[in-house]
Design a protein around this motif. Sequence first.
Motif, PDB file in Angstrom:
ATOM      1  N   LEU A  40       1.859 -20.510 -13.421  1.00 56.56           N
ATOM      2  CA  LEU A  40       1.969 -19.327 -12.570  1.00 56.56           C
ATOM      3  C   LEU A  40       1.938 -18.122 -13.517  1.00 56.56           C
ATOM      4  O   LEU A  40       2.681 -18.083 -14.499  1.00 56.56           O
ATOM      5  N   ILE A  41       1.064 -17.158 -13.251  1.00 64.67           N
ATOM      6  CA  ILE A  41       0.958 -16.035 -14.181  1.00 64.67           C
ATOM      7  C   ILE A  41       1.351 -14.698 -13.572  1.00 64.67           C
ATOM      8  O   ILE A  41       1.505 -13.705 -14.281  1.00 64.67           O
ATOM      9  N   SER A  42       1.502 -14.673 -12.234  1.00 61.91           N
ATOM     10  CA  SER A  42       1.907 -13.427 -11.589  1.00 61.91           C
ATOM     11  C   SER A  42       2.683 -13.750 -10.323  1.00 61.91           C
ATOM     12  O   SER A  42       2.249 -14.579  -9.518  1.00 61.91           O
ATOM     13  N   ALA A  43       3.852 -13.145 -10.169  1.00 63.25           N
ATOM     14  CA  ALA A  43       4.690 -13.383  -8.992  1.00 63.25           C
ATOM     15  C   ALA A  43       5.116 -12.043  -8.391  1.00 63.25           C
ATOM     16  O   ALA A  43       5.752 -11.239  -9.054  1.00 63.25           O
ATOM     17  N   THR A  44       4.712 -11.834  -7.144  1.00 69.29           N
ATOM     18  CA  THR A  44       5.041 -10.585  -6.446  1.00 69.29           C
ATOM     19  C   THR A  44       5.946 -10.914  -5.272  1.00 69.29           C
ATOM     20  O   THR A  44       5.704 -11.896  -4.570  1.00 69.29           O
ATOM     21  N   VAL A  45       6.970 -10.108  -5.070  1.00 68.68           N
ATOM     22  CA  VAL A  45       7.838 -10.321  -3.908  1.00 68.68           C
ATOM     23  C   VAL A  45       8.134  -8.986  -3.238  1.00 68.68           C
ATOM     24  O   VAL A  45       8.232  -7.950  -3.902  1.00 68.68           O
ATOM     25  N   ILE A  46       8.214  -9.029  -1.897  1.00 64.64           N
ATOM     26  CA  ILE A  46       8.494  -7.819  -1.118  1.00 64.64           C
ATOM     27  C   ILE A  46       9.777  -8.055  -0.330  1.00 64.64           C
ATOM     28  O   ILE A  46       9.936  -9.114   0.291  1.00 64.64           O
ATOM     29  N   THR A  47      10.682  -7.100  -0.380  1.00 67.36           N
ATOM     30  CA  THR A  47      11.914  -7.229   0.404  1.00 67.36           C
ATOM     31  C   THR A  47      12.147  -5.941   1.193  1.00 67.36           C
ATOM     32  O   THR A  47      11.571  -4.908   0.884  1.00 67.36           O
ATOM     33  N   GLU A  48      12.982  -6.055   2.220  1.00 74.27           N
ATOM     34  CA  GLU A  48      13.400  -4.864   2.974  1.00 74.27           C
ATOM     35  C   GLU A  48      14.618  -4.341   2.231  1.00 74.27           C
ATOM     36  O   GLU A  48      15.664  -4.979   2.236  1.00 74.27           O
ATOM     37  N   GLY A  49      14.493  -3.196   1.593  1.00 72.81           N
ATOM     38  CA  GLY A  49      15.597  -2.691   0.772  1.00 72.81           C
ATOM     39  C   GLY A  49      15.922  -3.719  -0.299  1.00 72.81           C
ATOM     40  O   GLY A  49      15.014  -4.336  -0.837  1.00 72.81           O
TER      41      GLY A  49
END
Lengths: 340, 123
Positions: free
Chosen positions: A280-289
């Motif tokens: 795995l070379i890139s990990a993106t995560v989106i959260t609410e606040g």
Amino acid sequence: MAKLKTAFVILVLTLSVALLCACAKTGQYFIFGTFVDIKIDGAGGGSKLKEVESKLKELESRFSVALNSSEVYKINSAKAGEAVAVSDELLDILKVCEEVYNISNGLFDITVLPLVELWGFDAAFYNSFAPETLPDIEEIRDTLEYVGFDKITIDYEGKTVVKSDDRVKIDVGAVAKGYAVGAAANLCGSLKSLINIGGNIAAVNGEYKIGIASPREGKAYFGSFELKAGQTVSTSGDYERCYFKDGVRYCHVINPKTGLPAGVVYDDEERRYKNEENPLISATVITEGKYSYCDAISTALLLLGFDKGEKLLKELGLKGVLIKADLNYTAVCGLELTLK
Amino acid sequence: MKEKAKNIFSVFKWGDLIILLILIVSLALAIYYFAKPQEGGTVEIYLDGKLYRSVSLNQDTEIDINGHNKVKIEGGEVYMLYSDCDGGDCLKMGKISKEGGMIVCLPNRVVVKIVSGDLDAIT
């Protein structure tokens, strides 16, 4: 008639001034060892920008590993058993670190600093310079003895931190940028703004088109998505703060269990370091606040790898994108990614 | 109709209208050039946290930054050509060509980055 003409001129001038005032105010700084880019729309943006800048500098002076006046420095130079008083802000960060340490089965660990330094990624490291010699595997195994979140005790009520070994050192860098993004977003209040601290981004009162950095050469960026108001995004990758030696890529995210950089393994037979097959070379995560949490989760994902990372995102119900070295990817929990 | 036209000319003289026209055309051109996303991105150079120069990535050029640093843009790639800083770390950072790519000269407080035409930010 002359009055009408004067009125018209005044109207045009007023509109022009209003247009200028409504223009976005932007600020670029170099804080937390990274590039900070802030855009605030609307009246009062200029003064808000100054407030945000001084807040970020204050947080940097509190959380920096390198500044000898920082709280983190005090913990790192303390003796075993010595109770070091910490601020509420550092306690907030430590709480998130403990939570993500548990979620990631110990892979997200802020006590990894001695290993980070051993691999040459100290505070002065910026990019691409390989050290003359790589750390010896025995040296790494010796260092692992004093790495572990269980080697610090946090007293949330008494507001102190105690280490169980003199040599334990922490680095909250993997979460402090997220925390700072949150602090800046809160300061912006009702103004529409975009906060970007080294790729930790918050959309405040507006929607923004965000690109995921291309982890390898070829594309300008990997893909894009809409970051909605109140959301924050963070990406960890092996392409940032990394160096190459004898064809092997070494990145600054270090696994606290193996002591090796993410995507690196040690071949006992050949007695050398190798890159994992298709890591795995890139990990993106989106959260609410939950800004600090977002930052920490992205680091944890990079260490967990593709399959376990995808599983964790689904379990936590978080939107994210994971990209492997062969550029195969997955977008989790309904994230609409438009490929470049 | 004729009466109305006469009214306008009684308020504005020909000279006024020409100035107004020039203003509108320059405003439209300014909006077009500022808002137009540039293919291949834009190179932004910051000095002391303030935007020093902004140049298209497609425009081959050399930019001098107060005599302390020199940035070269060539064939869609950007690199630090010269720096008088100690260590010259920025000179070793190599070439950047992708959006979000960055070269930093900490001692001289110079940041060079590639920004995209169609994105608000890169994570």
